[in-house]
Structure formats: C-alpha cells, structure tokens
Design a protein around this motif. Sequence first.
Motif, PDB file in Angstrom:
ATOM      1  N   ASP A 267       5.126   2.717   2.794  1.00  0.00           N
ATOM      2  CA  ASP A 267       4.505   1.651   2.016  1.00  0.00           C
ATOM      3  C   ASP A 267       4.898   0.300   2.613  1.00  0.00           C
ATOM      4  O   ASP A 267       4.073  -0.605   2.710  1.00  0.00           O
ATOM      5  N   ARG A 295       0.747  -2.026   6.654  1.00  0.00           N
ATOM      6  CA  ARG A 295       1.932  -1.864   5.808  1.00  0.00           C
ATOM      7  C   ARG A 295       2.424  -3.241   5.334  1.00  0.00           C
ATOM      8  O   ARG A 295       2.205  -4.263   5.985  1.00  0.00           O
ATOM      9  N   VAL A 355       5.777  -5.747  -1.262  1.00  0.00           N
ATOM     10  CA  VAL A 355       5.007  -4.608  -1.755  1.00  0.00           C
ATOM     11  C   VAL A 355       4.129  -5.023  -2.935  1.00  0.00           C
ATOM     12  O   VAL A 355       2.990  -4.552  -3.077  1.00  0.00           O
ATOM     13  N   TRP A 358       1.227  -6.652  -1.493  1.00  0.00           N
ATOM     14  CA  TRP A 358       0.463  -5.604  -0.806  1.00  0.00           C
ATOM     15  C   TRP A 358      -0.405  -4.824  -1.790  1.00  0.00           C
ATOM     16  O   TRP A 358      -1.474  -4.325  -1.447  1.00  0.00           O
ATOM     17  N   ASN A 359       0.061  -4.726  -3.039  1.00  0.00           N
ATOM     18  CA  ASN A 359      -0.672  -4.031  -4.093  1.00  0.00           C
ATOM     19  C   ASN A 359      -1.605  -4.947  -4.875  1.00  0.00           C
ATOM     20  O   ASN A 359      -2.218  -4.507  -5.858  1.00  0.00           O
ATOM     21  N   ARG A 399      -3.447  -2.254  -0.902  1.00  0.00           N
ATOM     22  CA  ARG A 399      -2.545  -1.458  -0.045  1.00  0.00           C
ATOM     23  C   ARG A 399      -3.099  -1.212   1.360  1.00  0.00           C
ATOM     24  O   ARG A 399      -3.259  -0.043   1.748  1.00  0.00           O
ATOM     25  N   PRO A 400      -3.446  -2.226   2.181  1.00  0.00           N
ATOM     26  CA  PRO A 400      -3.369  -3.670   1.937  1.00  0.00           C
ATOM     27  C   PRO A 400      -4.633  -4.210   1.270  1.00  0.00           C
ATOM     28  O   PRO A 400      -5.657  -3.511   1.219  1.00  0.00           O
ATOM     29  N   THR A 434       1.171 -10.878   4.157  1.00  0.00           N
ATOM     30  CA  THR A 434       0.530  -9.606   3.833  1.00  0.00           C
ATOM     31  C   THR A 434      -0.659  -9.356   4.761  1.00  0.00           C
ATOM     32  O   THR A 434      -1.500 -10.235   4.920  1.00  0.00           O
TER      33      THR A 434
END
Length: 452
Positions: A267, A295, A355, A358-359, A399-400, A434
Amino acid sequence: MTAKVAILGRPNVGKSTLFNRLVGRKLALVDDQPGVTRDRREGDGRLADLTFRIFDTAGLDDAPRGSLEDRMSAQSETAIADADVCLFVIDARAGVTPVDREFASRLRRHGKPVIVLANKSEGKAGEAGALEAFSLGLGDPIAISAEHGEGMDGLYDALLPFVKGEDKPEGDEEDEEEIANRPLKLAIIGQPNAGKSTLINALLGTDRVLTGPEAGITRDAIAIDWSWRGKPVTLWDTAGIRRKSRVTGKVEKLAVADGLRAIRFADAVVVLIDAGIEIERQDLTLADLAAQEGRAVVIALSKWDLVEDKQKRLKDIKDDMADILPEIRGVTIVPISAHHEKGLDRLMEAVFVAVEKWNSRISTGQLNRWLETMLERNPPPAPSGRRIKIRYVTQVNARPPTFSLFGNQLEHLPESYVRYLMNGIRETFELWGTPLRFNRRGGRNPFDKGRK
C-alpha cells in the motif's frame, strides 16, 4: 490461536521448497546454491484443512561467533523458541550427516516437538537416507519430496496433533470490521547497505532481521506482522536494489525481483536513502518506480546522525526531489537515525498521512467547480485552430486517486496542460506527494442528460 511451525535443517536440504509448497506460493527464493535463505521468513501455511503460521529459516550452521553465518543461525534459534512444532528437514539422498546429528541434539535440548522429514526421497536414491533418519532418535521420519509434493499425507498426519483444522466455514465472507482492520502493507526499499534491516529492527524493537556491515545481507522480501499505535502493519524488508547493469548472479536477480514484487503488492513504500553520501540516480529511480506503481510514497533519510550541515543537506535533497520527481511532487521527506531510534514516530505518522491521501475520494461536484476555475485561469490550447474542450471531470478510483477527463479532442491535450491540472488538484485538495492518474475520454457529458 494459530499454531506456529518452524522449518529447520542444515543448508540446501530443501527447506524453502517445502515452505513454498505449504504456503501455496513461491515466496521464498530457491536455488541450488546453499545459504540462499538468510532471514526468518513467515507465511500462512495450509495442508488440506490444517492452517498454521509457518517459518522458513536459514540453515543451522556451526560458525564462528559474530560471523554472518552465526547471526543466521541465531535467527533459526529464535524460530525454534517461538514454534509450537519443528519440522527438521534432512537430505535423504545425502543421508544423515554429522551436522544433522549435531543439530538434532540442539533441537532435543529445546524440548519442542520435532517431526523429521527426509526430503528428496523420490525414487530409490533417497530410500537409504530415509531409513537412516531413524538413528536421529527424534521419532519416525517421514519420507517426502517437497518439490514434487510426495509424502504430504504423512506430514498431515504428523501435524494433526499440533495444528487445528480450519474452523471458518467454506465460502464465508469477511465481515466489514475484518476488512477495515486489514494491516497496512508497508515495503521498505533502497540501495544495498542503506539501513533497511536496521530500520525494521528499530521499529520492531527487536533484532528480527539480520543486519551488519556486509552489503546485500537481505535476500528474500521478509514480511513481518507488527502494530504501530494499535494500527496493524505488515512490514516488508527487501533486498537492496542496485542499478540493473550492476546486478550479477542468479540469486541477486531473484532477490531484486522479490523486492520489486513487494512494491507492487504494498500500500505504501518507504524509500530509504543514505543521507551520509550523495544521492545517486538509483535512489531517485527507486522513488520513481514506487510512484509509477501507484503506491503511497515517503522518503526516509537514514543515518541522519552522521550528517554535519543538516539544514543545507535537507534543502538540497528537497530541491533534487522537486526537480526530478514531478510524479510525487511535494513528497514527505523524513530524516531518521534507526541506530539511535530517532525520527521513527515521525516516519510512521508520515506513512499513515500519505496512505490517507492515497485513499482520498473527491466528489464530482467539488471537482467540476475546481475545473471551472482552472479553465478560466488557463484555457486549453487550440491546436490547428480548434480549441480543446474539457467538459467535466470525475474521480473513478482511489489507491492512487485516478480521474477521468471528458471532452473533445482530448487526445491532443499536451502533457504540460495535464501537469497543470495535476498540480492544481494537489494544491486545491492537499494531495502533495501522492501519485495521480488522469484518463482522457471523449463523448458527451452524461450529467447533461435531458438538457437542451
């Protein structure tokens, strides 16, 4: 509680081949060269309805104290201490060797249940060695072939008293809570000797993986379950990845491929760069590789305690990243010293923030209000006298974060204008660092349905 099973034995008896068969995937590197496995590797094993946690270990070896081989053997000793049952593997074709007898005695001193496996027993060549294994005094040996899957029924019967069958009914789906609590998959990558394994050990608070001054100690991508402030994490320690032209030998090529596979399944990726030396092109290539794979990326500067002019060094590195890595513009850079356990919490905080970005999901309404402002500020060009029209934008995935642009002649939209839109999204919605994806699609706006 899941039973723990350790695979032990001298080098090159087929431990990693057996590990791969029981986990159902080629997770461990396998080669005819002895000593390929160095760290303790973990996986979820299965044999029919039996499920267990299994450890692949370096070969037990009688080596000088402090040497790499001695540290490898220490990892195997730790696996014995943690295990509920040990699988002691010998090479049936070679027969029982003095080294096998020495480590059979060592296993007896631990007092753990031991199952002796005479591997490579396929055909007549292994019959004598399998019978000779009775002399170890550790119970009836089981003749197997890890490569060909022979003898697994005997191994099943031997494991049954120590390992419970799977309770979960077949076909049951994971509940929402289980999905939400899945561990974050975090890969640590970098060049050889950047300090990846030292960082892993510092995060865990124990000497879980081998470290030392020798470059290239880590070979397998080692997955380790961990928890940071109550949040589950699976850490991946990977082999150092050198420039392709410098990678030599089959084992190193396998190790690099294993590390690249860890990036693809992660992730988030921490790119570890040795701050004590000048940044090399390979460091930037690794960061770009993680970004290209989509990622969440964080840069960690290791050995920061050895840097003299810290402010200047940090500024130079940030400038290099901004110039060369536009894909992850604004990526977070965290100086750390794993040896002194400094900056580790800041690093993990940065990982979880990365993260979260990223989400990220942005509503279509917000995106199109943003797009209207961007188009007014800087309209698309007009190649051949026909202006490119961007009608609307929507986010199609995370994601991404991935966006689709809809309009006319978007195939002629210059990359420079796409970068303008990307940077606008980063600035407006705080998605610095990101990786972003933009798709271009023609056709009419479906939100205009019914309008004249």
